[in-house]
Design a protein around this motif. Structure first.
Motif, PDB file in Angstrom:
ATOM      1  N   ASP A   1       0.834  -1.188   0.082  1.00  0.00           N
ATOM      2  CA  ASP A   1       0.091   0.228  -0.028  1.00  0.00           C
ATOM      3  C   ASP A   1       1.041   1.399   0.091  1.00  0.00           C
ATOM      4  N   GLN A   2       2.013   1.077   0.320  1.00  0.00           N
ATOM      5  CA  GLN A   2       2.981   2.575   0.001  1.00  0.00           C
ATOM      6  C   GLN A   2       3.796   2.367  -1.168  1.00  0.00           C
ATOM      7  N   MET A   3       3.890   1.469  -1.791  1.00  0.00           N
ATOM      8  CA  MET A   3       4.598   1.243  -3.064  1.00  0.00           C
ATOM      9  C   MET A   3       4.391   2.248  -3.914  1.00  0.00           C
ATOM     10  N   HIS A   4       3.270   2.668  -4.433  1.00  0.00           N
ATOM     11  CA  HIS A   4       2.928   4.009  -5.261  1.00  0.00           C
ATOM     12  C   HIS A   4       3.799   5.029  -5.025  1.00  0.00           C
ATOM     13  N   PRO A   5       3.525   5.492  -3.637  1.00  0.00           N
ATOM     14  CA  PRO A   5       3.933   6.833  -3.477  1.00  0.00           C
ATOM     15  C   PRO A   5       5.724   6.690  -3.231  1.00  0.00           C
ATOM     16  N   PHE A   6       6.261   5.575  -2.807  1.00  0.00           N
ATOM     17  CA  PHE A   6       7.569   5.276  -2.701  1.00  0.00           C
ATOM     18  C   PHE A   6       8.087   5.630  -4.122  1.00  0.00           C
ATOM     19  N   LEU A   7       7.417   4.790  -5.035  1.00  0.00           N
ATOM     20  CA  LEU A   7       8.257   4.874  -6.468  1.00  0.00           C
ATOM     21  C   LEU A   7       7.976   6.179  -6.969  1.00  0.00           C
ATOM     22  N   LEU A   8       6.960   7.161  -6.826  1.00  0.00           N
ATOM     23  CA  LEU A   8       6.964   8.537  -7.236  1.00  0.00           C
ATOM     24  C   LEU A   8       7.406   9.594  -6.477  1.00  0.00           C
ATOM     25  N   ILE A   9       8.015   8.940  -5.270  1.00  0.00           N
ATOM     26  CA  ILE A   9       8.693  10.116  -4.556  1.00  0.00           C
ATOM     27  C   ILE A   9      10.301   9.888  -4.438  1.00  0.00           C
TER      28      ILE A   9
ATOM     29  N   LEU B   1      18.302  23.538 -12.702  1.00  0.00           N
ATOM     30  CA  LEU B   1      17.080  23.341 -12.225  1.00  0.00           C
ATOM     31  C   LEU B   1      16.985  23.396 -10.806  1.00  0.00           C
ATOM     32  N   GLU B   2      15.910  24.104 -10.224  1.00  0.00           N
ATOM     33  CA  GLU B   2      15.808  24.270  -8.550  1.00  0.00           C
ATOM     34  C   GLU B   2      15.361  22.658  -8.303  1.00  0.00           C
ATOM     35  N   ASN B   3      15.533  22.290  -7.002  1.00  0.00           N
ATOM     36  CA  ASN B   3      14.926  21.201  -6.346  1.00  0.00           C
ATOM     37  C   ASN B   3      13.564  21.002  -6.514  1.00  0.00           C
ATOM     38  N   ILE B   4      12.953  19.771  -6.795  1.00  0.00           N
ATOM     39  CA  ILE B   4      11.729  19.579  -6.863  1.00  0.00           C
ATOM     40  C   ILE B   4      11.397  18.890  -5.750  1.00  0.00           C
ATOM     41  N   ASP B   5      10.207  19.322  -5.242  1.00  0.00           N
ATOM     42  CA  ASP B   5       9.566  18.651  -3.887  1.00  0.00           C
ATOM     43  C   ASP B   5       8.744  17.496  -4.537  1.00  0.00           C
ATOM     44  N   PHE B   6       9.067  16.431  -4.492  1.00  0.00           N
ATOM     45  CA  PHE B   6       8.336  15.097  -5.351  1.00  0.00           C
ATOM     46  C   PHE B   6       7.045  15.101  -4.504  1.00  0.00           C
ATOM     47  N   MET B   7       7.283  15.124  -2.878  1.00  0.00           N
ATOM     48  CA  MET B   7       6.324  14.631  -2.210  1.00  0.00           C
ATOM     49  C   MET B   7       4.889  15.548  -2.563  1.00  0.00           C
ATOM     50  N   GLN B   8       5.406  16.816  -2.590  1.00  0.00           N
ATOM     51  CA  GLN B   8       4.268  17.917  -3.068  1.00  0.00           C
ATOM     52  C   GLN B   8       3.505  17.620  -4.304  1.00  0.00           C
ATOM     53  N   LEU B   9       4.465  17.394  -5.299  1.00  0.00           N
ATOM     54  CA  LEU B   9       3.991  16.876  -6.611  1.00  0.00           C
ATOM     55  C   LEU B   9       3.133  15.742  -6.709  1.00  0.00           C
TER      56      LEU B   9
END
Length: 162
Positions: free
Chosen positions: A101-109, A137-145
């Protein structure tokens, strides 16, 4: 009580994340300013679009995560295009110990965080080699994305069909 806490900690699987390989799947850079024969004073206005995708590979515990960038630079004064950079960059990861259940966010963050420094370097080199100052490029906040994408999908799902 302390023994129970230690037992619970031992039962949680250890997360393993290894980057197996990284590669540029597709890269395009157009120096529109040079094609038009332009020059002179320009004030660049840069927009960066990021799209992430992840998929399971045939090999157990392996996943491929791709980051697609679409970077457009226009002259602030005239609105004329200066350059367009499009890149699809992928990483292949071996991942164990992440609950399903945590794999999807793990993969995309987490995975995009691992490959982003390489993406940043390629963008800098390509823009410099293309005749412009290096674009850092500035850092990207993948959690917020990730959160923004979840919100967008929930909002889309709530809209009535026309």
């Amino acid at each position: 009580m302390a023994e129970q806490e230690n037992g619970a900690a031992e039962q949680q699987p250890q997360v393993k994340l290894n980057t197996l390989t990284q590669f540029v799947r597709d890269l395009s850079f157009e120096n529109i300013l040079a094609q038009k024969g332009g020059g002179g004073e320009v004030q660049p206005d840069v927009t960066v679009g990021v799209n992430l995708d992840a998929k399971k590979r045939a090999v157990e515990h392996q996943y491929e995560v791709s980051m697609k960038l679409n970077i457009n630079s226009k002259n602030k004064g005239t609105g004329e295009a200066l350059f367009i950079l499009e890149m699809d960059y992928a990483g292949v990861f071996h991942i164990e110990g992440v609950p399903e259940d945590q794999m999807h966010p793990f993969l995309l963050i987490e995975c995009p965080r691992m490959i982003f420094p390489y993406v940043r370097r390629i963008v800098s080199d390509v823009t410099r080699d293309g005749g412009f100052p290096p674009l850092n490029l500035e850092n990207i906040d993948f959690m917020q994305l990730y959160r923004n994408e979840l919100t967008r999908r929930q909002t889309e799902g709530k809209k009535p069909d026309a």
